[in-house]
Motif scaffolding. Structure first.
Motif, PDB file in Angstrom:
ATOM      1  N   LEU A 194       0.889  -1.180  -0.161  1.00  0.00           N
ATOM      2  CA  LEU A 194       0.266   0.093   0.044  1.00  0.00           C
ATOM      3  C   LEU A 194       0.486   1.292   0.151  1.00  0.00           C
ATOM      4  O   LEU A 194       0.437   2.279  -0.798  1.00  0.00           O
ATOM      5  CB  LEU A 194      -0.785   0.143   0.856  1.00  0.00           C
ATOM      6  N   GLU A 195       1.987   1.235   0.875  1.00  0.00           N
ATOM      7  CA  GLU A 195       2.879   2.183   0.207  1.00  0.00           C
ATOM      8  C   GLU A 195       4.254   2.371  -0.098  1.00  0.00           C
ATOM      9  O   GLU A 195       4.276   3.812  -0.535  1.00  0.00           O
ATOM     10  CB  GLU A 195       3.490   2.321   2.039  1.00  0.00           C
TER      11      GLU A 195
ATOM     12  N   VAL B  49      -4.202   2.520   5.866  1.00  0.00           N
ATOM     13  CA  VAL B  49      -3.616   1.267   5.876  1.00  0.00           C
ATOM     14  C   VAL B  49      -3.795   0.065   6.508  1.00  0.00           C
ATOM     15  O   VAL B  49      -4.077  -0.574   6.699  1.00  0.00           O
ATOM     16  CB  VAL B  49      -2.110   1.084   5.610  1.00  0.00           C
ATOM     17  N   ALA B  50      -3.799   0.692   7.793  1.00  0.00           N
ATOM     18  CA  ALA B  50      -4.707   0.527   9.565  1.00  0.00           C
ATOM     19  C   ALA B  50      -5.999  -0.089   9.520  1.00  0.00           C
ATOM     20  O   ALA B  50      -5.741  -1.761   9.342  1.00  0.00           O
ATOM     21  CB  ALA B  50      -4.505   1.297  10.561  1.00  0.00           C
TER      22      ALA B  50
ATOM     23  N   GLU C 274      -5.194  -2.974   7.035  1.00  0.00           N
ATOM     24  CA  GLU C 274      -4.206  -3.961   7.292  1.00  0.00           C
ATOM     25  C   GLU C 274      -5.164  -4.983   8.525  1.00  0.00           C
ATOM     26  O   GLU C 274      -5.811  -6.063   8.348  1.00  0.00           O
ATOM     27  CB  GLU C 274      -3.286  -3.629   8.377  1.00  0.00           C
ATOM     28  N   THR C 275      -6.426  -4.544   9.274  1.00  0.00           N
ATOM     29  CA  THR C 275      -6.792  -4.881  10.640  1.00  0.00           C
ATOM     30  C   THR C 275      -8.885  -5.521   9.378  1.00  0.00           C
ATOM     31  O   THR C 275      -8.249  -7.007  10.268  1.00  0.00           O
ATOM     32  CB  THR C 275      -7.975  -3.887  11.327  1.00  0.00           C
ATOM     33  N   PHE C 276      -8.738  -5.923   8.034  1.00  0.00           N
ATOM     34  CA  PHE C 276      -9.755  -6.095   7.486  1.00  0.00           C
ATOM     35  C   PHE C 276      -9.671  -7.340   7.448  1.00  0.00           C
ATOM     36  O   PHE C 276      -9.627  -8.741   7.260  1.00  0.00           O
ATOM     37  CB  PHE C 276     -10.490  -5.185   6.683  1.00  0.00           C
TER      38      PHE C 276
ATOM     39  N   ALA D 169      -6.027 -13.768  12.222  1.00  0.00           N
ATOM     40  CA  ALA D 169      -5.177 -14.023  13.232  1.00  0.00           C
ATOM     41  C   ALA D 169      -5.430 -12.557  13.392  1.00  0.00           C
ATOM     42  O   ALA D 169      -6.166 -11.643  13.344  1.00  0.00           O
ATOM     43  CB  ALA D 169      -4.401 -13.458  11.957  1.00  0.00           C
ATOM     44  N   SER D 170      -4.266 -13.252  14.748  1.00  0.00           N
ATOM     45  CA  SER D 170      -5.024 -12.106  15.722  1.00  0.00           C
ATOM     46  C   SER D 170      -4.291 -10.466  15.388  1.00  0.00           C
ATOM     47  O   SER D 170      -3.076 -10.198  14.762  1.00  0.00           O
ATOM     48  CB  SER D 170      -3.856 -12.639  16.922  1.00  0.00           C
ATOM     49  N   ALA D 171      -5.535  -8.908  15.336  1.00  0.00           N
ATOM     50  CA  ALA D 171      -5.377  -8.356  14.671  1.00  0.00           C
ATOM     51  C   ALA D 171      -4.450  -7.545  15.533  1.00  0.00           C
ATOM     52  O   ALA D 171      -3.799  -6.764  16.764  1.00  0.00           O
ATOM     53  CB  ALA D 171      -6.092  -7.558  14.259  1.00  0.00           C
TER      54      ALA D 171
END
Length: 188
Positions: free
Chosen positions: A100-101, A173-174, A177-179, A186-188
């Protein structure tokens, strides 16, 4: 006979190929693919118009060399980032963040434009370069499945869905990632 610019013929060829790829990249920032000619690439690379054809028979072969160079550079940077991670969850997080970055900084963003401009014989060769990036994600997903960090029923569908989430959109971005991390359990 052309002048050899490197210490060996092989190094000369590598330098010349690099100059051609760099010239093509510069020209792509200035004009459309269709407006770029082999003569313009040769001129920008500071080689003769006939010399370029000894190394690249046509513009599509330059595109394939360009894609190969950009993909190798991108994957090397990606693997360098991932080497600092401990475990599949962190590797997936870093993979997504890097995609993404960093992706817009590389010429890979030109992919759709170039893919549509090349003929059928070059498309599979361009596709190979996309697969190199997918292979990195495939490795992460399989490692996460093996370790029990990820619960994935269909790895290929999961790869496609993750990459679908990484298409540049102006999303935080966060949030992406969380989604994705929640989607693979997985643990977010």
């Amino acid at each position: 006979m052309p002048r050899i610019t490197g210490p060996s013929l092989q190094q000369h060829r590598e330098q010349l190929h690099r100059r051609v790829v760099d010239a093509f990249a510069e020209l792509m920032t200035e004009r459309s693919f269709d407006a770029i000619t082999m003569a313009a690439i040769a001129e920008r690379a500071e080689i003769s118009r006939t010399s370029i054809y000894h190394h690249f028979p046509d513009k599509e072969s330059v595109v394939v060399a360009f894609a190969s160079h950009e993909t190798a550079r991108y994957v090397d940077g990606l693997r360098e980032v991932l080497a600092r991670a401990s475990g599949p969850v962190e590797r997936l997080r870093l993979y997504m963040r890097h995609q993404l970055e960093e992706r817009p900084r590389f010429h890979m963003g030109l992919g759709p434009q170039l893919y549509g401009a090349v003929g059928a014989r070059s498309r599979p060769r361009i596709r190979e370069h996309v697969a190199a990036v997918e292979d990195v994600l495939r490795e992460i997903v399989h490692d996460g499945m093996s370790s029990g960090d990820f619960t994935v029923e269909d790895p290929d569908a999961t790869l496609a869905l993750i990459h679908g989430c990484l298409v540049p959109r102006r999303l935080p971005v966060a949030a992406v990632e969380t989604f994705v991390l929640r989607a693979v359990c997985a643990s977010a």
